[in-house]
Design a protein around this motif. Structure first.
Motif, mmCIF file in Angstrom:
data_model
loop_
_atom_site.group_PDB
_atom_site.id
_atom_site.type_symbol
_atom_site.label_atom_id
_atom_site.label_comp_id
_atom_site.label_asym_id
_atom_site.label_seq_id
_atom_site.Cartn_x
_atom_site.Cartn_y
_atom_site.Cartn_z
ATOM 1 N N ARG A 15 0.830 -1.208 0.000
ATOM 2 C CA ARG A 15 0.000 0.000 0.000
ATOM 3 C C ARG A 15 0.868 1.264 0.000
ATOM 4 N NH1 ARG A 15 -3.217 -3.339 3.256
ATOM 5 N NH2 ARG A 15 -2.288 -2.500 5.153
ATOM 6 N N ASP A 19 1.041 4.270 -2.771
ATOM 7 C CA ASP A 19 0.978 5.696 -2.427
ATOM 8 C C ASP A 19 2.142 6.478 -3.031
ATOM 9 O OD1 ASP A 19 -1.366 5.360 -0.980
ATOM 10 O OD2 ASP A 19 -0.333 5.187 0.956
ATOM 11 N N HIS A 52 -6.180 -1.066 -3.055
ATOM 12 C CA HIS A 52 -5.672 0.226 -2.591
ATOM 13 C C HIS A 52 -5.768 1.286 -3.694
ATOM 14 C CE1 HIS A 52 -3.869 2.750 0.361
ATOM 15 N NE2 HIS A 52 -2.885 3.090 -0.449
ATOM 16 N N LYS A 56 -8.272 4.962 -3.442
ATOM 17 C CA LYS A 56 -7.732 6.316 -3.484
ATOM 18 C C LYS A 56 -8.716 7.233 -4.196
ATOM 19 C CE LYS A 56 -3.409 6.871 -4.085
ATOM 20 N NZ LYS A 56 -1.980 6.902 -4.086
ATOM 21 N N THR A 57 -8.992 8.369 -3.600
ATOM 22 C CA THR A 57 -9.908 9.343 -4.178
ATOM 23 C C THR A 57 -9.111 10.409 -4.898
ATOM 24 O OG1 THR A 57 -11.449 8.985 -2.371
ATOM 25 C CG2 THR A 57 -11.721 11.002 -3.656
#
Length: 72
Positions: A15, A19, A52, A56-57
């Motif tokens: 994750r 990111d 994941h 994510k927005t």
């Protein structure tokens, strides 16, 4: 939870890698070593990565509502 036992890679590390911009199994393979030994982790690593990525927005547009609260 450990996803890749051979290389001691956790779901948390996957994750974090997402990111930081990794978006494919090829990226995880190259940067973390996921699936480089026995390969049994590949399906679950892919699942963790996709879940994941989907969570994510991304904001692509903001609209300011008028002071009266009516949006045309």
């Amino acid at each position: 939870m450990i996803v890749c036992v051979c290389n001691n890679i956790s779901d948390r590390e996957i994750r974090q890698a997402v990111d930081l911009g990794l978006t494919s199994m090829a990226d995880l393979y190259k940067e973390l070593g996921v699936g480089t030994c026995c390969g049994k982790c590949v399906s679950y690593a892919r699942e963790v990565m996709h879940e994941h990525l989907e969570s994510k927005t991304v904001v692509t547009e903001l609209r300011r509502a008028p002071a009266d609260g009516i949006v045309a």
